[in-house]
Scaffold this motif. Sequence first.
Motif, mmCIF file in Angstrom:
data_model
loop_
_atom_site.group_PDB
_atom_site.id
_atom_site.type_symbol
_atom_site.label_atom_id
_atom_site.label_comp_id
_atom_site.label_asym_id
_atom_site.label_seq_id
_atom_site.Cartn_x
_atom_site.Cartn_y
_atom_site.Cartn_z
ATOM 1 N N VAL A 34 0.791 -1.234 0.000
ATOM 2 C CA VAL A 34 0.000 0.000 0.000
ATOM 3 C C VAL A 34 0.823 1.283 0.000
ATOM 4 C CG1 VAL A 34 -1.948 -1.121 1.133
ATOM 5 C CG2 VAL A 34 -0.255 0.089 2.516
ATOM 6 N N CYS A 35 2.127 1.190 0.082
ATOM 7 C CA CYS A 35 2.967 2.391 0.152
ATOM 8 C C CYS A 35 2.864 3.202 -1.146
ATOM 9 C CB CYS A 35 4.420 2.014 0.417
ATOM 10 S SG CYS A 35 5.509 3.448 0.572
ATOM 11 N N PRO A 36 2.327 4.425 -1.075
ATOM 12 C CA PRO A 36 2.129 5.216 -2.291
ATOM 13 C C PRO A 36 3.420 5.749 -2.913
ATOM 14 C CG PRO A 36 1.557 6.526 -0.389
ATOM 15 C CD PRO A 36 1.846 5.131 0.111
ATOM 16 N N VAL A 37 4.515 5.751 -2.142
ATOM 17 C CA VAL A 37 5.777 6.260 -2.676
ATOM 18 C C VAL A 37 6.800 5.145 -2.884
ATOM 19 C CG1 VAL A 37 5.464 8.601 -1.782
ATOM 20 C CG2 VAL A 37 6.610 6.888 -0.356
ATOM 21 N N GLU A 38 6.358 3.896 -2.728
ATOM 22 C CA GLU A 38 7.210 2.722 -2.930
ATOM 23 C C GLU A 38 8.511 2.806 -2.125
ATOM 24 O OE1 GLU A 38 7.582 2.042 -7.138
ATOM 25 O OE2 GLU A 38 5.424 1.875 -7.381
ATOM 26 N N ALA A 39 8.356 3.104 -0.849
ATOM 27 C CA ALA A 39 9.508 3.255 0.036
ATOM 28 C C ALA A 39 9.814 2.000 0.841
ATOM 29 C CB ALA A 39 9.267 4.411 1.005
ATOM 30 N N ILE A 40 8.927 1.006 0.810
ATOM 31 C CA ILE A 40 9.081 -0.177 1.652
ATOM 32 C C ILE A 40 9.565 -1.365 0.831
ATOM 33 C CG2 ILE A 40 7.927 -1.751 3.252
ATOM 34 C CD1 ILE A 40 5.918 0.537 3.795
ATOM 35 N N TYR A 41 10.645 -1.972 1.328
ATOM 36 C CA TYR A 41 11.262 -3.104 0.644
ATOM 37 C C TYR A 41 11.535 -4.216 1.640
ATOM 38 C CZ TYR A 41 12.501 0.115 -3.152
ATOM 39 O OH TYR A 41 12.465 1.012 -4.180
ATOM 40 N N HIS A 42 11.494 -5.430 1.167
ATOM 41 C CA HIS A 42 12.021 -6.528 1.967
ATOM 42 C C HIS A 42 13.523 -6.282 2.052
ATOM 43 C CE1 HIS A 42 13.191 -10.509 3.274
ATOM 44 N NE2 HIS A 42 11.952 -10.616 3.723
ATOM 45 N N GLU A 43 14.101 -6.545 3.192
ATOM 46 C CA GLU A 43 15.530 -6.255 3.396
ATOM 47 C C GLU A 43 16.405 -6.846 2.291
ATOM 48 O OE1 GLU A 43 19.013 -6.656 6.773
ATOM 49 O OE2 GLU A 43 17.005 -7.384 7.220
ATOM 50 N N ASP A 44 16.093 -8.033 1.829
ATOM 51 C CA ASP A 44 16.885 -8.688 0.790
ATOM 52 C C ASP A 44 16.750 -8.021 -0.579
ATOM 53 O OD1 ASP A 44 17.656 -10.529 2.690
ATOM 54 O OD2 ASP A 44 16.132 -11.990 2.126
ATOM 55 N N GLU A 45 15.716 -7.211 -0.756
ATOM 56 C CA GLU A 45 15.461 -6.564 -2.051
ATOM 57 C C GLU A 45 15.719 -5.063 -2.030
ATOM 58 O OE1 GLU A 45 11.438 -7.718 -2.849
ATOM 59 O OE2 GLU A 45 11.978 -9.820 -3.106
ATOM 60 N N LEU A 46 16.236 -4.578 -0.927
ATOM 61 C CA LEU A 46 16.517 -3.154 -0.796
ATOM 62 C C LEU A 46 17.589 -2.738 -1.798
ATOM 63 C CD1 LEU A 46 15.654 -0.822 1.165
ATOM 64 C CD2 LEU A 46 17.680 -1.379 2.487
ATOM 65 N N PRO A 47 17.324 -1.691 -2.600
ATOM 66 C CA PRO A 47 18.347 -1.244 -3.561
ATOM 67 C C PRO A 47 19.639 -0.852 -2.849
ATOM 68 C CG PRO A 47 16.240 -0.198 -4.009
ATOM 69 C CD PRO A 47 16.101 -0.912 -2.691
ATOM 70 N N GLU A 48 20.736 -1.066 -3.501
ATOM 71 C CA GLU A 48 22.048 -0.800 -2.922
ATOM 72 C C GLU A 48 22.146 0.623 -2.351
ATOM 73 O OE1 GLU A 48 25.408 -2.032 -1.400
ATOM 74 O OE2 GLU A 48 24.218 -3.360 -2.657
ATOM 75 N N GLU A 49 21.614 1.599 -3.072
ATOM 76 C CA GLU A 49 21.703 2.995 -2.633
ATOM 77 C C GLU A 49 20.825 3.300 -1.417
ATOM 78 O OE1 GLU A 49 18.643 2.835 -5.966
ATOM 79 O OE2 GLU A 49 20.632 2.011 -5.652
ATOM 80 N N GLU A 50 20.003 2.348 -1.001
ATOM 81 C CA GLU A 50 19.129 2.524 0.162
ATOM 82 C C GLU A 50 19.584 1.693 1.371
ATOM 83 O OE1 GLU A 50 16.543 4.654 0.335
ATOM 84 O OE2 GLU A 50 16.698 5.274 -1.755
ATOM 85 N N LYS A 51 20.681 0.970 1.245
ATOM 86 C CA LYS A 51 21.151 0.058 2.302
ATOM 87 C C LYS A 51 21.383 0.753 3.641
ATOM 88 C CE LYS A 51 21.614 -3.829 -0.105
ATOM 89 N NZ LYS A 51 20.877 -5.044 0.125
ATOM 90 N N GLU A 52 21.704 2.032 3.624
ATOM 91 C CA GLU A 52 21.935 2.753 4.867
ATOM 92 C C GLU A 52 20.689 2.770 5.761
ATOM 93 O OE1 GLU A 52 22.187 7.181 4.557
ATOM 94 O OE2 GLU A 52 21.644 6.816 2.473
ATOM 95 N N TYR A 53 19.514 2.575 5.163
ATOM 96 C CA TYR A 53 18.274 2.599 5.941
ATOM 97 C C TYR A 53 18.098 1.365 6.818
ATOM 98 C CZ TYR A 53 16.960 7.013 4.081
ATOM 99 O OH TYR A 53 16.954 8.358 3.801
ATOM 100 N N ILE A 54 18.854 0.326 6.570
ATOM 101 C CA ILE A 54 18.835 -0.828 7.468
ATOM 102 C C ILE A 54 19.346 -0.384 8.835
ATOM 103 C CG2 ILE A 54 19.838 -3.097 7.954
ATOM 104 C CD1 ILE A 54 19.924 -3.525 4.878
#
Length: 78
Positions: free
Chosen positions: A49-69
């Motif tokens: 349901v995320c309207p901005v597509e900000a939520i990822y399964h940890e294994d599918e998180l784009p490389e440039e977003e890894k800091e959010y872990i």
Amino acid sequence: MAFIISSPCKEEKAGECVEVCPVDCIEEGKDMFYIDPDICIDCGACEAVCPVEAIYHEDELPEEEKEYIEINRKYFQE
């Protein structure tokens, strides 16, 4: 940790994810939402349901977003 909320949520905070979470594991922070890894049951309802597509399964998180872990982990350590 199953799901991570990443940078598109920053300053957006639409909140649909909170409404659909069956275990109430999403908390609102100062500038974005965070998923509590100890409560999350890995159902994926928030991701769908995320309207901005900000939520990822940890294994599918784009490389440039890894800091959010680590950002998410730190939020729940405070």
